[in-house]
Design an enzyme around this catalytic site. Structure first.
Site, PDB file in Angstrom:
ATOM      1  N   THR A 139      -3.681 -10.480   5.909  1.00 38.45           N
ATOM      2  CA  THR A 139      -4.604 -11.615   5.952  1.00 38.45           C
ATOM      3  C   THR A 139      -4.490 -12.540   4.751  1.00 38.45           C
ATOM      4  OG1 THR A 139      -6.190 -10.345   7.243  1.00 38.45           O
ATOM      5  CG2 THR A 139      -7.086 -12.172   6.002  1.00 38.45           C
ATOM      6  N   ASP A 171       1.537  -8.716  10.163  1.00 41.63           N
ATOM      7  CA  ASP A 171       0.226  -8.087  10.232  1.00 41.63           C
ATOM      8  C   ASP A 171       0.518  -6.594  10.035  1.00 41.63           C
ATOM      9  OD1 ASP A 171      -2.695  -8.600  12.010  1.00 41.63           O
ATOM     10  OD2 ASP A 171      -1.999  -6.587  11.532  1.00 41.63           O
ATOM     11  N   SER A 172      -0.234  -5.924   9.179  1.00 40.07           N
ATOM     12  CA  SER A 172       0.163  -4.549   8.834  1.00 40.07           C
ATOM     13  C   SER A 172       0.021  -3.591  10.004  1.00 40.07           C
ATOM     14  CB  SER A 172      -0.612  -4.052   7.621  1.00 40.07           C
ATOM     15  OG  SER A 172      -1.934  -3.720   7.959  1.00 40.07           O
ATOM     16  N   THR A 212      -4.735  -5.004   5.210  1.00 42.46           N
ATOM     17  CA  THR A 212      -5.613  -3.867   4.936  1.00 42.46           C
ATOM     18  C   THR A 212      -5.548  -2.786   6.022  1.00 42.46           C
ATOM     19  OG1 THR A 212      -7.471  -4.994   5.995  1.00 42.46           O
ATOM     20  CG2 THR A 212      -7.268  -5.237   3.610  1.00 42.46           C
ATOM     21  N   ASP A 213      -5.183  -3.201   7.255  1.00 43.63           N
ATOM     22  CA  ASP A 213      -5.297  -2.244   8.367  1.00 43.63           C
ATOM     23  C   ASP A 213      -4.522  -0.950   8.127  1.00 43.63           C
ATOM     24  OD1 ASP A 213      -6.976  -3.920   9.710  1.00 43.63           O
ATOM     25  OD2 ASP A 213      -5.494  -4.637  11.154  1.00 43.63           O
ATOM     26  N   LYS A 255      -9.330   2.882   4.803  1.00 42.08           N
ATOM     27  CA  LYS A 255     -10.060   1.651   5.137  1.00 42.08           C
ATOM     28  C   LYS A 255     -11.395   2.036   5.753  1.00 42.08           C
ATOM     29  CE  LYS A 255      -9.873  -2.830   7.413  1.00 42.08           C
ATOM     30  NZ  LYS A 255      -9.087  -3.902   8.046  1.00 42.08           N
ATOM     31  N   TYR A 309     -15.735  29.372   9.284  1.00 41.10           N
ATOM     32  CA  TYR A 309     -16.245  29.599  10.643  1.00 41.10           C
ATOM     33  C   TYR A 309     -15.148  30.226  11.513  1.00 41.10           C
ATOM     34  CZ  TYR A 309     -20.079  26.461   9.394  1.00 41.10           C
ATOM     35  OH  TYR A 309     -21.165  25.888   8.784  1.00 41.10           O
TER      36      TYR A 309
HETATM   37  N1  ASP Z   1      -4.792  -7.216  10.508  1.00 38.33           N
HETATM   38  C1  ASP Z   1      -4.654  -7.510   9.091  1.00 38.33           C
HETATM   39  C2  ASP Z   1      -3.530  -6.648   8.533  1.00 38.33           C
HETATM   40  O1  ASP Z   1      -3.719  -5.504   8.319  1.00 38.33           O
HETATM   41  C3  ASP Z   1      -5.901  -7.244   8.377  1.00 38.33           C
HETATM   42  C4  ASP Z   1      -5.822  -7.552   6.904  1.00 38.33           C
HETATM   43  O2  ASP Z   1      -4.856  -7.963   6.352  1.00 38.33           O
HETATM   44  O3  ASP Z   1      -6.824  -7.332   6.241  1.00 38.33           O
HETATM   45  O4  ASP Z   1      -2.466  -7.138   8.301  1.00 38.33           O
END
Ligand code: ASP
Length: 331
Positions: free
Chosen positions: A12, A54-55, A86-87, A157, A276
């Site tokens: 982004t 775009d990641s 960020t993705d 994230k 458990y």
């Molecule tokens: N869809 C974007 C990406 O991961 C989101 C971002 O950059 O924050 O490239």
């Protein structure tokens, strides 16, 4: 003046569009330094475009090529900054931390929730902070976001809306930025460089356990040639063992030398397979504990460990890999 390499991979931060058209990677014409000339006061910065994705389109081969680029470039710079979406940043950060175990200077990833061209954006402060920490920060692969430096292989994230996109539930920030920078005591020391190992196994699955998960689907994945599975189990690492029991899946996996790593769906706390019956059943059938690792770290570590495994030695190699920390990814 310190020297930095700034590698652009996409995300982004340099996108255009939005409202109503989807945000998309821009034709990469702008030089980041022209957009944000104040960065020249931080360091002598060279930029390199690795990709403009775009990641959500990043793949394991991108991690390996990016790791090789950083490994080769590092001796010529004081630090590296990587701009990334960020993705999937936590996956790339985890993979890079494991691909670059011998760091003696910082590798800092950052991105933004809003593009650099927007008036209200987090891109400017994140970039300035990332460049600053690539000069003065610890020798780790970190993620700088919202005035914090997180260990990359501990980050995840957590927020798709707020400016604080990342959390690191099992490891406090490596640094916090206020009027100055406050570093934590648990940052890693400098480590001697080691040669780059590009081997990676991509035939790996991450599966979230849920009530009703049909074990036949996982048995089918083993028949189809999966080499490793990260099973996100409940709580302390529990799997169903009565109706829709996953125990036969683990037993078949062990017989076929498929490594099964148990992570927890809970962001806090650790896998404890002795607590458990569901965890004990998993352990008895050969599953490996991921401790308090994130799923991102467990998955990338499993891919890299299996890439280095001899055939017929996958479970053993994975067990050895998860018995020790490679880059501070487990507590
Ligand atoms: N869809 C974007 C990406 O991961 C989101 C971002 O950059 O924050 O490239």
């Amino acid at each position: 003046m310190p020297r930095l390499l700034l590698v652009h991979t996409g995300g982004t931060l340099m996108m255009r569009g939005g409202d109503p058209a989807p945000l998309a990677p821009d034709v990469y014409t702008q030089d980041l330094l022209a957009e944000l000339p104040v960065l020249k006061k931080v360091a002598d910065i060279e930029t390199r475009i690795f990709s403009n994705l775009d990641s959500s389109d990043m793949q394991p081969h991108h991690w390996v090529s990016l790791g090789a680029l950083v490994h080769e470039a590092l001796p010529s710079y004081d630090g590296v900054v990587i701009v990334h979406g960020t993705d999937t940043m936590a996956y790339t950060a985890s993979a890079l931390a494991f691909l670059l175990p011998g760091l003696d200077r910082p590798v800092v990833m950052t991105g933004a929730q809003k593009p650099l061209g927007d008036v209200r954006t987090d891109a400017r402060s994140n970039l300035v902070d990332a460049c600053h920490l690539a000069v003065v920060g610890p020798p780790e692969v970190g993620i700088v976001f919202d005035s914090k430096l997180l260990r990359g292989c501990r980050a995840t994230k957590m927020d798709a809306w707020g400016m604080s996109a990342f959390g690191s539930p099992a490891c406090t920030p490596l640094a916090e930025l206020g009027l100055g920078v406050h570093f934590s005591a648990h940052v890693l020391p400098k480590r001697a460089a080691v040669s780059f190992d590009a081997r990676i196994e991509e035939r790996v699955l991450a599966v979230r356990t849920f009530p009703g998960l049909d074990p036949r689907l996982l048995l089918g994945a083993i028949d189809a040639g999966v080499r490793g599975i990260v099973l996100e189990a409940f709580g302390a690492g529990n799997i169903p063992r009565l109706e829709n029991s996953l125990v036969p899946v683990l037993e078949k996996a062990r017989a076929m030398d498929v490594a099964v790593v148990i992570a927890s769906q809970c962001p806090r706390g650790s896998v404890d397979l002795a607590r458990y019956l569901g965890g004990a059943a998993a352990s008895g059938a050969g599953a490996i504990s991921a401790g308090d690792m994130t799923t991102e770290a467990a998955l990338t570590k499993l891919m890299l460990a299996l890439g280095r495994a001899e055939s017929e030695g996958r479970v053993r190699t994975a067990r050895e890999a998860f018995a020790r920390s490679w880059a501070g990814e487990m507590g």
